[in-house]
Design a protein around this motif. Structure first.
Motif, PDB file in Angstrom:
ATOM      1  N   GLN A 239      -5.280 -55.722  25.275  1.00 64.04           N
ATOM      2  CA  GLN A 239      -5.914 -54.408  25.400  1.00 64.04           C
ATOM      3  C   GLN A 239      -6.670 -54.062  24.118  1.00 64.04           C
ATOM      4  O   GLN A 239      -6.550 -52.960  23.600  1.00 64.04           O
ATOM      5  CB  GLN A 239      -4.842 -53.316  25.645  1.00 64.04           C
ATOM      6  CG  GLN A 239      -4.037 -53.489  26.895  1.00 64.04           C
ATOM      7  CD  GLN A 239      -4.795 -53.028  28.129  1.00 64.04           C
ATOM      8  OE1 GLN A 239      -5.557 -52.081  28.053  1.00 64.04           O
ATOM      9  NE2 GLN A 239      -4.588 -53.708  29.231  1.00 64.04           N
ATOM     10  N   ASP A 240      -7.358 -55.041  23.593  1.00 56.84           N
ATOM     11  CA  ASP A 240      -8.196 -54.823  22.417  1.00 56.84           C
ATOM     12  C   ASP A 240      -7.457 -54.661  21.089  1.00 56.84           C
ATOM     13  O   ASP A 240      -8.078 -54.353  20.088  1.00 56.84           O
ATOM     14  CB  ASP A 240      -9.065 -53.583  22.641  1.00 56.84           C
ATOM     15  CG  ASP A 240     -10.508 -53.897  22.309  1.00 56.84           C
ATOM     16  OD1 ASP A 240     -11.244 -52.998  21.904  1.00 56.84           O
ATOM     17  OD2 ASP A 240     -10.867 -55.095  22.435  1.00 56.84           O
TER      18      ASP A 240
ATOM     19  N   ASN B 286       0.378 -48.924  29.112  1.00 57.95           N
ATOM     20  CA  ASN B 286      -0.964 -49.195  29.626  1.00 57.95           C
ATOM     21  C   ASN B 286      -1.276 -50.671  29.752  1.00 57.95           C
ATOM     22  O   ASN B 286      -2.237 -51.049  30.391  1.00 57.95           O
ATOM     23  CB  ASN B 286      -2.009 -48.572  28.681  1.00 57.95           C
ATOM     24  CG  ASN B 286      -1.939 -47.070  28.720  1.00 57.95           C
ATOM     25  OD1 ASN B 286      -1.590 -46.502  29.743  1.00 57.95           O
ATOM     26  ND2 ASN B 286      -2.250 -46.444  27.602  1.00 57.95           N
ATOM     27  N   ALA B 287      -0.479 -51.489  29.085  1.00 57.88           N
ATOM     28  CA  ALA B 287      -0.800 -52.917  29.078  1.00 57.88           C
ATOM     29  C   ALA B 287      -0.075 -53.682  30.168  1.00 57.88           C
ATOM     30  O   ALA B 287      -0.234 -54.894  30.307  1.00 57.88           O
ATOM     31  CB  ALA B 287      -0.451 -53.507  27.721  1.00 57.88           C
TER      32      ALA B 287
ATOM     33  N   GLU C 176      -1.826 -55.607  14.553  1.00 54.33           N
ATOM     34  CA  GLU C 176      -1.937 -54.160  14.751  1.00 54.33           C
ATOM     35  C   GLU C 176      -0.734 -53.625  15.506  1.00 54.33           C
ATOM     36  O   GLU C 176      -0.200 -52.569  15.198  1.00 54.33           O
ATOM     37  CB  GLU C 176      -3.218 -53.819  15.520  1.00 54.33           C
ATOM     38  CG  GLU C 176      -4.456 -53.883  14.648  1.00 54.33           C
ATOM     39  CD  GLU C 176      -5.741 -53.790  15.448  1.00 54.33           C
ATOM     40  OE1 GLU C 176      -5.699 -53.292  16.590  1.00 54.33           O
ATOM     41  OE2 GLU C 176      -6.780 -54.243  14.934  1.00 54.33           O
ATOM     42  N   LEU C 177      -0.300 -54.359  16.506  1.00 58.83           N
ATOM     43  CA  LEU C 177       0.862 -53.901  17.269  1.00 58.83           C
ATOM     44  C   LEU C 177       2.133 -53.953  16.432  1.00 58.83           C
ATOM     45  O   LEU C 177       3.008 -53.099  16.555  1.00 58.83           O
ATOM     46  CB  LEU C 177       1.033 -54.737  18.538  1.00 58.83           C
ATOM     47  CG  LEU C 177      -0.054 -54.557  19.585  1.00 58.83           C
ATOM     48  CD1 LEU C 177       0.302 -55.294  20.859  1.00 58.83           C
ATOM     49  CD2 LEU C 177      -0.288 -53.093  19.905  1.00 58.83           C
TER      50      LEU C 177
ATOM     51  N   VAL D 141      -5.941 -62.129  25.112  1.00 56.79           N
ATOM     52  CA  VAL D 141      -7.295 -62.619  25.356  1.00 56.79           C
ATOM     53  C   VAL D 141      -7.910 -62.970  24.011  1.00 56.79           C
ATOM     54  O   VAL D 141      -8.012 -62.121  23.131  1.00 56.79           O
ATOM     55  CB  VAL D 141      -8.150 -61.513  26.030  1.00 56.79           C
ATOM     56  CG1 VAL D 141      -9.582 -61.970  26.177  1.00 56.79           C
ATOM     57  CG2 VAL D 141      -7.549 -61.146  27.370  1.00 56.79           C
ATOM     58  N   THR D 142      -8.306 -64.247  23.864  1.00 58.86           N
ATOM     59  CA  THR D 142      -8.862 -64.675  22.580  1.00 58.86           C
ATOM     60  C   THR D 142     -10.341 -64.360  22.505  1.00 58.86           C
ATOM     61  O   THR D 142     -11.073 -64.518  23.488  1.00 58.86           O
ATOM     62  CB  THR D 142      -8.683 -66.187  22.398  1.00 58.86           C
ATOM     63  OG1 THR D 142      -7.352 -66.530  22.754  1.00 58.86           O
ATOM     64  CG2 THR D 142      -8.929 -66.603  20.967  1.00 58.86           C
ATOM     65  N   ASP D 143     -10.789 -63.934  21.317  1.00 55.62           N
ATOM     66  CA  ASP D 143     -12.212 -63.704  21.111  1.00 55.62           C
ATOM     67  C   ASP D 143     -12.978 -64.977  21.452  1.00 55.62           C
ATOM     68  O   ASP D 143     -12.558 -66.050  21.074  1.00 55.62           O
ATOM     69  CB  ASP D 143     -12.489 -63.360  19.643  1.00 55.62           C
ATOM     70  CG  ASP D 143     -11.859 -62.050  19.234  1.00 55.62           C
ATOM     71  OD1 ASP D 143     -11.846 -61.774  18.017  1.00 55.62           O
ATOM     72  OD2 ASP D 143     -11.363 -61.334  20.114  1.00 55.62           O
TER      73      ASP D 143
END
Lengths: 790, 321
Positions: free
Chosen positions: A269-270, A290-291, A275-276, A115-117
């Motif tokens: 998921q934010d 969770n994703a 980060e991943l 999901v793009t900002d």
């Protein structure tokens, strides 16, 4: 057909015309002391032959002659192998993510579920290549995907109007490779090197800074900004220039991530892609659980399966962004194994090179499970191993030996494990039959050691880098101290990334480390860490497993310095004087080197899978031109000398103290089996470490030093480990401190004091779970290794 | 109104049989998407071929021949002192994006650099309709900022590389310097005198952008005859209908190879026989000064992006007597 791989008349390297038979569909361990011929047999013979046979039927234009290293081999299936020293050469930009293809899978996942900002979202769908740093659609155009930039202060470079033209860029411009073009440029523009900047017209200054299309001098700014393109300034010089006039900054556009704006601001998921990639695989696995949703079920399942195979092999603490060159030999080996088990093939022969290196006892159990699974899937698995835990569960054992080099190469034993234990001739069997053999020998050997009456300690307070949980500990000095813990528990973070950089800061010029190594930067987080007790330290020797000597013609003799002495000896012979050869003719990368292969001795052909190294026809593998080989010193030419092992050379150069001194030390650290001419690019990390140790021992004679070693017995057979431990004990008894990070239970059992980190790796690690003498750890319920100590 | 007269083939130095065989040539080679073939010789229309339902006034997309149109607009600016020189660096024109702090090489990029596609920005061309870097640029929030951020891998003015960053930047510079868009400029100083009928170009909130960057599919469209007039303009040393629209000096500069075979958004023939504008899908505008010859080819664009140059090389040029 039959159910055995049968090799007859094997004589590669030191193998003495042996016949070996290995059962198919089983787990076989090949063992023996270092240099006995295990790897030669497993890789240079079995693996290469399996590869050659396969290539000769699939690659039609590549006609390969059969080898004369053996009479014949029957029963081979296509071989897949990973030899440690080969995979060290991989692409430096490779990461765990690229090698396992996980990064592509993650990119896929983001293109589906990301999901793009809102700020960056333009309503168009996301594509997979938008998350790939090396794709034109994905890369950050500012840093071209590297995540960093070099910026230079143009003003500062040209600030001093009184500076002479030949002094620009700290004088590097008017030297070396760039001098010719620079001088030509000056001449063409009517300038002299001794003139000052101030005397230039605006036009001339502009040309100096940015070049002129009509001339070959590219201009000072392009020269340093695109240094690798023009190749007129060496990398060492560039380092200095960057230090003075520039700096490396994190790319201000992508903030180090390397991806374009949209990808950098897309979240799952934010969490962003970066980060991943930086999460440990263990954490990533939990996160993905969770994703998962209906749309991405398939991709998530595939990713998690891949991760689980990696975790199974003790690699869960790694992250996708982890660069391949920073992995240990064992980690790299297991990374490749994880790919093999996923391939789900049967009827292949897998050959692995000490996959247990770096694994904690518990982790070894999992590895064994994996190896057995590969076998039950219908494959043959052959492992070259020293480790007792692995050998004791193998279906079949082959031991080569009894010694190293010319003292090895014989078939000592082949058969089942139970018979192996009773084999009188086997060196290894003794250690397996009686698990206490090592420690008993050690106690016997050291029973007369002087008792140490020291109480001094080195205190570390507040270590919290990476996963360390604000550790404070007190290391007893003048003892042999061991650090234990599973992979990722924090041992390296504590020693290599905290203690060493901190010591560097505090006792700067008393730290001795290999020149090439400046890998441990001093991160700001260390400011709060305190070290006390440095006044007791004379010098600190840091010896690790980073490779030595990167040049293609660099070998053991050149690295240790004996080669210079040897070359001098050759140059002083009558033969050499007659032919007019001086020292330089006996060097591989000067006039005496073979022009066809550049002194390497072989040529590389890029074929279907893997590269084939073919012996250079011109020099027949010696690397020298014929005339040089005519010169003999005590009836041997220089190529023959390079083929000698350290032990053999000790005898040959017995009357030359300068050479013998160094060679004896090499033998003492367990490297007696290595050939003088062995290329440093082919030695393992453990071997590199021991060679460095020998080099350092050759220099220091005093006491009150600290020696910091990283898994020094890795790659060593139990017998060789014994010798190394005795050496370390000697160093200790002479009044020094020895700190080792280790997995080897025997070694840890010999330490005077132990620190154990854990309990697990990654975030669940970083705690000091136990400390004390080995005896006390055995009783300590919190200790994991306590149960394994001898 | 500017009208071109018609003339015969033979009397203007072209072999009739060969030229009439163009129809067969197109059929035999299955050039199903062909729409216009127009030959102008000695200032006269000597041959026309049009595809289904088309004639000399039917408009077709120019695609990259737009670049040559932009080049003409620059010539117009110079001629009318809307822009004083081609040597103005972009750091003076768009200083908020292009400056020393952003990249020390920016100050070396002038209008001339952009015209010759030698800016040095990192670029990798993709297959025609699938250009990932262009996509990335397109999707950035502020494409001028994206270009300003672009890494520069070659010293400006040294290496030629065909890429869209240069033409985008050119458009933006022109608008900043003159306060007018390319369309405004041409519509004021050229179209009325040349009798060219053209719809306004695509506009974006910031400026007229070379169509690629817009979300709109359409791009500049001209009929065969109007496109031919651009060729004639250059053939006639910058004059059309007795009016000096661009200077003869500009024509010379623009149609001479600077670095590799490229002028100011014109491809220069390797053998020096002339120059051409090329657009995806088969759009071609060729000028052969020595032969007083202008040829226009137009076709329907398709994903296969074909070129129909053999019509010129294998037929028309062979027909020259």
């Amino acid at each position: 057909m039959g159910n055995h791989i049968k090799a007859y008349g094997v004589k590669k390297h030191n193998l003495k015309n042996i016949d070996v038979s290995i059962p198919k569909g089983k787990l076989t361990a090949i063992t023996g002391v270092s240099g006995s011929g295990k790897s030669s047999f497993a890789f240079d013979v079995l693996y290469e032959e399996g590869k050659r046979k396969y290539l000769s039927i699939t690659e039609s234009q590549f006609s390969l002659e059969t080898s004369n290293d053996f009479e014949r081999i029957e029963g081979l299936s296509p071989t897949i192998g990973v030899e440690q020293r080969i995979i060290r050469q991989s692409n430096p930009l490779s990461t765990v993510g690229t090698k396992t293809k996980l990064i592509n899978a993650l990119a896929s996942l983001f293109s589906v579920s990301g999901v793009t900002d809102p700020e960056y979202d333009d309503g168009k769908p996301l594509s997979v290549d938008m998350f790939q740093k090396n794709s034109p659609n994905g890369m950050c155009l500012h840093c071209l995907g590297t995540g960093e930039k070099k910026v230079f202060d143009e003003e500062k470079i040209f600030e001093d109007r009184n500076a002479k033209l030949n002094a620009l860029l700290l004088g590097f411009l008017d030297r070396g490779k760039s001098q010719k073009k620079y001088r030509a440029f000056l001449e063409q523009n009517g300038l002299f090197p001794s003139q000052t900047l101030g005397e230039l017209t605006d036009e001339q200054l502009q040309k100096l800074k940015y070049g002129d299309r009509k001339e070959t001098f590219p201009g000072v700014m392009p020269l340093i900004m695109n240094a690798s393109k023009y190749n007129l300034i060496s990398s060492r010089q560039m380092e200095i220039i960057t230090g003075e006039y520039g700096k490396k900054i994190i790319c201000p556009r992508c903030h180090g991530v390397g991806l374009n704006q949209i990808a950098s601001h897309t979240r799952l998921q934010d969490r962003t892609f970066a980060e991943l990639s930086n999460m440990s695989l263990n954490e990533l696995d939990k996160f993905l659980l969770n994703a998962e949703d209906d749309k991405n079920k398939k991709i998530v399942k595939a990713i998690r399966l891949r991760i689980q195979y990696l975790v199974m092999l003790g690699l869960g603490h790694l992250s996708m962004s982890r660069p391949i060159p920073t992995l240990s030999g064992g980690e790299l080996q297991r990374l490749c194994i994880s790919a093999f088990i996923m391939s789900d093939f049967d009827s292949l022969t897998f050959i692995f090179d000490e996959p247990s290196i770096g694994l904690h006892e518990r982790e070894k159990e999992k590895l064994i499970e994996v190896l057995k699974n590969i076998v039950s899937a219908g494959n043959t698995v052959i492992v070259v191993e020293h480790d007792e835990s692995i050998i004791s569960v193998a279906d079949y054992i082959v031991e080569l030996g009894p010694g190293a080099g010319t003292e090895g190469g014989e078939l000592i034993f082949q058969g089942e494990y139970k018979d192996f234990l009773n084999c009188e001739d086997s060196v290894t069997a003794k250690y397996l039959k009686d698990r206490k053999y090592f420690i008993e020998n050690y106690k016997h050997q050291t029973k007369n050691a002087p008792a140490s009456h020291h109480d001094e300690r080195l205190r570390i307070c507040g270590a919290r880098i990476h996963n360390l949980k604000n550790l404070s500990l007190s290391i007893p000095l003048y003892k042999m101290v061991g650090f234990a813990g599973v992979s990722g528990s924090g041992k390296s973070s504590l020693i290599a990334h905290t203690l060493v950089p901190k010591l560097k800061m505090l006792i700067r010029n008393r730290i001795v480390q290999d020149e090439d190594e400046d890998i441990y930067d001093y991160p700001r987080e260390l400011d709060d860490v305190q070290i006390q007790g440095t006044e007791y330290i004379n010098k600190c020797y840091v010896i690790n497993q980073q490779p030595i000597g990167r040049a293609k013609t660099s070998n053991i003799a050149t690295y240790t310095g004996v080669f210079d002495v040897i070359r001098k000896l050759f140059a002083e012979t009558e033969d050499a004087k007659d032919l007019g050869f001086d020292m330089s003719f006996f060097s591989l990368n000067a006039e005496g080197g073979c022009p066809t292969c550049g002194g390497q001795g072989f040529l590389v052909y890029h074929v279907g899978f893997g590269d084939m190294n073919m012996i250079c026809d011109e020099c027949h593998g010696t690397g020298y031109i014929e005339e040089v080989l005519d010169v003999k010193y005590h009836h041997k030419n220089i190529a023959e000398v390079l083929e000698m092992t350290v032990k053999e050379a000790c005898g040959f150069f017995g009357d030359v103290p300068k050479i013998v001194q160094i060679l004896r030390l090499l033998d003492k650290v367990g490297m007696g089996y290595i050939q003088l001419g062995q290329k440093t690019t082919t030695i393992s990390g453990g071997e590199a470490q021991r060679i460095k140790l020998a080099k350092e021992l050759g220099k220091s004679r005093n006491k009150d030093n600290i020696y910091i070693l990283d898994e020094p017995t890795v790659g060593l057979s139990p017998k060789d480990s014994e010798h190394l431990i005795y050496l370390l004990r000697e160093i200790c008894n002479a009044g020094n401190t020895v700190i080792v990070t280790e997995h080897d239970i025997d070694v840890l059992s010999c330490c005077d004091y132990l620190f154990e980190l854990g309990p697990k790796g990654g975030e669940e690690g970083g705690y000091l779970i136990a400390e004390g003498t080995p005896e006390s750890l055995k009783e300590n319920a919190n200790s994991v290794i306590g149960g394994y100590l001898k | 109104m500017f009208e071109l007269s018609e003339g015969g083939l033979s009397e203007n130095g072209l072999d009739e049989n060969l030229i009439y065989s163009i129809d067969d040539f197109i059929r035999a080679n299955r050039y199903r998407l062909m729409r216009s073939v127009l030959i102008i010789k000695n200032q006269k229309i000597v041959y026309e071929w049009y595809g289904e339902k088309c004639n000399r006034e039917t408009k077709h997309a120019l695609h990259s021949i737009e670049k040559s149109v932009v080049s003409t607009a620059i010539g117009v600016c110079l001629n009318n002192h809307l822009i004083e020189s081609l040597d103005i660096p972009i750091t003076q024109i768009l200083p908020e994006y292009f400056n020393d702090e952003a990249n020390v090489f920016h100050k070396l990029i002038t209008l001339k650099t952009l015209l010759t596609m030698t800016s040095g920005f990192y670029w990798r061309n993709g297959p025609h309709l699938n250009d990932p870097m262009r996509e990335q640029l397109k999707r950035s929030k502020d494409w001028l900022q994206a270009i300003a951020d672009c890494n520069i891998v070659n010293t400006p003015n040294t290496d030629f590389q065909y890429k869209v960053t240069d033409i985008y930047l050119m458009n933006a510079c022109m608008e900043r310097l003159t306060g007018k868009t390319v369309y405004d400029i041409l519509n004021e100083y050229m179209f009325p005198y040349a009798g060219i009928d053209c719809d306004p170009f695509i506009m974006t909130p910031t400026c007229t952008v070379y169509h690629d960057l817009t979300q709109v599919k359409d791009c500049m469209e001209l009929s065969a005859i109007d496109l031919a007039k651009f060729g004639l303009l250059y053939l006639n040393h910058g004059k059309l209908n007795n009016r000096q629209i661009i200077t003869a000096e500009y024509v010379d500069e623009a149609t001479t190879a600077h670095i590799e075979n490229y002028g100011y958004y014109w491809w220069i023939h390797e053998d020096g026989s002339g120059y051409r504008g090329l657009g995806r899908g088969g759009q071609e505008l060729h000028v052969y000064p020595a032969h007083e010859l202008v040829v226009v080819l137009q076709a329907q664009d398709s994903p296969r992006s074909k070129f129909y140059t053999p019509i010129i090389t294998d037929v028309i040029l062979k027909a020259l007597k």
